[in-house]
Scaffold this motif. Sequence first.
Motif, short mmCIF file in Angstrom:
data_model
loop_
_atom_site.label_atom_id
_atom_site.label_comp_id
_atom_site.label_asym_id
_atom_site.label_seq_id
_atom_site.Cartn_x
_atom_site.Cartn_y
_atom_site.Cartn_z
N LEU A 102 14.44 6.42 0.74
CA LEU A 102 13.09 5.89 0.96
C LEU A 102 12.86 4.66 0.07
CD1 LEU A 102 10.23 6.00 2.09
CD2 LEU A 102 9.69 7.73 0.38
N LEU A 103 13.18 4.76 -1.20
CA LEU A 103 12.98 3.63 -2.11
C LEU A 103 13.86 2.44 -1.73
CD1 LEU A 103 12.71 5.57 -5.50
CD2 LEU A 103 10.85 4.64 -4.08
N PHE A 104 15.08 2.70 -1.28
CA PHE A 104 15.96 1.62 -0.81
C PHE A 104 15.33 0.89 0.38
CE2 PHE A 104 19.11 0.34 2.36
CZ PHE A 104 19.79 -0.64 1.66
N LEU A 105 14.87 1.64 1.36
CA LEU A 105 14.29 1.00 2.54
C LEU A 105 13.00 0.25 2.20
CD1 LEU A 105 15.04 3.65 5.29
CD2 LEU A 105 15.84 1.28 5.24
N GLU A 106 12.18 0.82 1.33
CA GLU A 106 10.96 0.11 0.90
C GLU A 106 11.33 -1.21 0.23
OE1 GLU A 106 7.95 3.85 0.01
OE2 GLU A 106 8.92 2.82 -1.67
N GLN A 107 12.35 -1.19 -0.62
CA GLN A 107 12.77 -2.40 -1.31
C GLN A 107 13.29 -3.44 -0.32
OE1 GLN A 107 16.02 -1.90 -4.07
NE2 GLN A 107 15.49 -3.77 -5.17
N GLU A 108 14.08 -3.00 0.64
CA GLU A 108 14.58 -3.92 1.66
C GLU A 108 13.44 -4.52 2.48
OE1 GLU A 108 17.79 -5.08 2.27
OE2 GLU A 108 18.10 -4.15 0.31
N ALA A 109 12.47 -3.69 2.84
CA ALA A 109 11.31 -4.19 3.58
C ALA A 109 10.51 -5.16 2.72
CB ALA A 109 10.44 -3.02 4.03
N ASN A 110 10.38 -4.84 1.45
CA ASN A 110 9.63 -5.70 0.54
C ASN A 110 10.27 -7.08 0.44
OD1 ASN A 110 7.98 -6.51 -1.77
ND2 ASN A 110 7.53 -4.32 -1.91
N THR A 111 11.59 -7.15 0.44
CA THR A 111 12.25 -8.46 0.38
C THR A 111 12.01 -9.28 1.64
OG1 THR A 111 14.37 -7.67 1.27
CG2 THR A 111 14.09 -7.58 -1.13
N ARG A 112 11.58 -8.61 2.70
CA ARG A 112 11.24 -9.30 3.95
C ARG A 112 9.73 -9.54 4.06
NH1 ARG A 112 15.78 -6.51 4.35
NH2 ARG A 112 17.41 -7.05 5.82
N GLY A 113 9.02 -9.36 2.96
CA GLY A 113 7.59 -9.64 2.93
C GLY A 113 6.69 -8.48 3.29
N CYS A 114 7.24 -7.31 3.44
CA CYS A 114 6.45 -6.14 3.80
C CYS A 114 6.15 -5.34 2.54
CB CYS A 114 7.21 -5.27 4.81
SG CYS A 114 6.31 -3.81 5.33
N GLY A 115 4.87 -5.25 2.19
CA GLY A 115 4.50 -4.53 0.98
C GLY A 115 3.60 -3.34 1.22
N GLU A 116 3.32 -3.05 2.47
CA GLU A 116 2.50 -1.87 2.79
C GLU A 116 3.26 -1.03 3.79
OE1 GLU A 116 -1.92 -0.63 4.40
OE2 GLU A 116 -1.59 -2.63 3.63
N PHE A 117 3.20 0.29 3.57
CA PHE A 117 3.96 1.21 4.40
C PHE A 117 3.04 2.32 4.92
CE2 PHE A 117 6.65 -0.50 1.04
CZ PHE A 117 7.53 -1.23 1.82
N ALA A 118 3.34 2.81 6.10
CA ALA A 118 2.55 3.89 6.70
C ALA A 118 3.50 4.84 7.41
CB ALA A 118 1.54 3.31 7.70
N LEU A 119 3.03 6.06 7.59
CA LEU A 119 3.85 7.04 8.29
C LEU A 119 2.99 8.11 8.94
CD1 LEU A 119 4.13 10.01 6.59
CD2 LEU A 119 5.14 8.42 4.97
N GLU A 120 3.59 8.75 9.91
CA GLU A 120 3.02 9.94 10.55
C GLU A 120 4.07 11.01 10.42
OE1 GLU A 120 2.92 13.01 13.52
OE2 GLU A 120 4.42 11.41 13.50
N THR A 121 3.65 12.19 9.98
CA THR A 121 4.55 13.33 9.93
C THR A 121 3.78 14.57 10.34
OG1 THR A 121 6.26 14.44 8.61
CG2 THR A 121 4.18 13.94 7.49
N GLY A 122 4.49 15.63 10.61
CA GLY A 122 3.85 16.86 11.05
C GLY A 122 3.34 17.70 9.89
#
Length: 139
Positions: free
Chosen positions: A79-99
């Motif tokens: 999760l932290l890896f993907l957030e960091q990769e997204a952050n390097t692409r300018g994405c700093g906010e994350f959302a999710l849906e789970t059960g």
Amino acid sequence: MKLIEELDAYQVPLYPAESHHGIDLDALASANVLFAVVRDDDGQAVACGAIVLQQHYGELKRFYTSPLQRGKGIARTLLLFLEQEANTRGCGEFALETGYLQPEAINLYSRCGYELCEPFGEYIEDPNSIFMRKNAKSA
């Protein structure tokens, strides 16, 4: 992919069809999707996850860790890896849906800074769903 099949086999019996919000394998290859797989020392895939980059946020999708690999911190690291990769692409906010029947996932997301929120994007209220957000810039 075997991990996605395992995830579906786990989730499908838990919720009615209208509460399933996964994305298919073809969508994981889209240019706006960051998809990662964790492999063990033998090269076997043991966890996977994706972030779909939207205009204003990244949506977590298809997070799954094989049952025998749980409790080792693999999902958190992924999760932290993907957030960091997204952050390097300018994405700093994350959302999710789970059960709501997936307390381990909800606990992981909470420990990683996600907070409950209202439905986002095209989601609507669903008694089977939990919605969460994280602003990485303020976390």
